[in-house]
Design a protein around this motif. Structure first.
Motif: not given
Length: 237
Positions: A144-148, A164-165, A158-159, A170-171
């Motif tokens: 549903e989302f990607v956590e940062v 991102l994990k 910077m990230l 998932v690509e």
């Protein structure tokens, strides 16, 4: 296949600007369903119910159960066209979803750990350069989302997309094409003097043109001072 929302629709045969206009007057939204190795189908949706669903962030990044009569079709939202001045949806695009085919979809980024990061503790400011990311995956692997996580980010760091994990399966297409874009940074806040200096410069710039009219007024006054002398010459004559 797990679905998060149900969207009720109707098939429509009439197409074109006139037909779409009539639908909108009837509180309906024209839509198109495509993909899945089948022909596109024109649909209509209830505008009021659609607006309620669009207020939910998850509606944009999860699989929808599209229900048309007795038929059910898994789909994802691909595009929403909104009216430029009104709170109204003009048209939406939906794409069929198949269990064994990868989908390409944009999902939100959820940031955590900002308050506890070393950079923020040192007075830094967090800048979100991206709030979402496009991914590809099979429907069963769709997050549903990607956590940062910012809890270890220091000042002037910077990230990037590569940081991102994402879950297994998932690509991120941008990384596949060699584009590792930044997504968030922590940097120093601007010094307080900078706005003050800018304000002083603006005040000086505004004062300079004001001097020009004064000089012009003095020049205009000179011919008026010569008029009494001219009057004396006329009297002698």
């Amino acid at each position: 296949m797990k679905t998060a929302f149900e969207l009720v629709a109707e098939f429509r045969d009439a197409q074109g600007k006139g037909a779409s206009r009539r639908l909108r007057h009837a509180n309906k939204v024209p839509a198109i369903l495509y993909g899945g190795h089948r022909d596109p189908r024109a649909l209509s949706l209830d505008h009021t119910k659609l607006l309620l669903l669009l207020d939910n962030e998850r509606f944009y990044s999860t699989i929808i159960n599209l229900k048309v009569g007795e038929l059910n079709q898994a789909a994802i939202l691909k595009d929403v066209q909104r009216h430029p001045a009104k709170n109204a949806v003009v048209h939406i695009d939906l794409q069929r979803v198949l269990d064994d085919e990868k989908i390409r979809i944009t999902i939100p980024l959820h940031f955590k750990g900002e308050a506890g990061s070393p950079g923020v503790k040192k007075g830094g400011v967090v800048s979100h350069l991206r709030n979402e990311v496009e991914i590809t995956c099979l429907p069963k692997d769709l997050p549903e989302f990607v956590e940062v996580d910012l809890s270890a980010v220091d000042l002037n760091q910077m990230l990037y997309l590569a940081d991102l994990k994402v879950p297994a399966g998932v690509e991120i297409p941008e990384l596949t094409h060699g584009r590792n874009a930044p997504i968030v940074s922590i940097h120093h806040a601007r010094a307080a003097e900078e706005p003050e200096a800018a304000a002083g410069a603006e005040a000086a710039a505004g004062a300079a043109p004001a001097a020009a009219p004064a000089a012009g007024a003095a020049a205009a006054a000179k011919p008026a001072a010569a008029k009494p002398a001219e009057a004396k010459k006329d009297a002698k004559k």
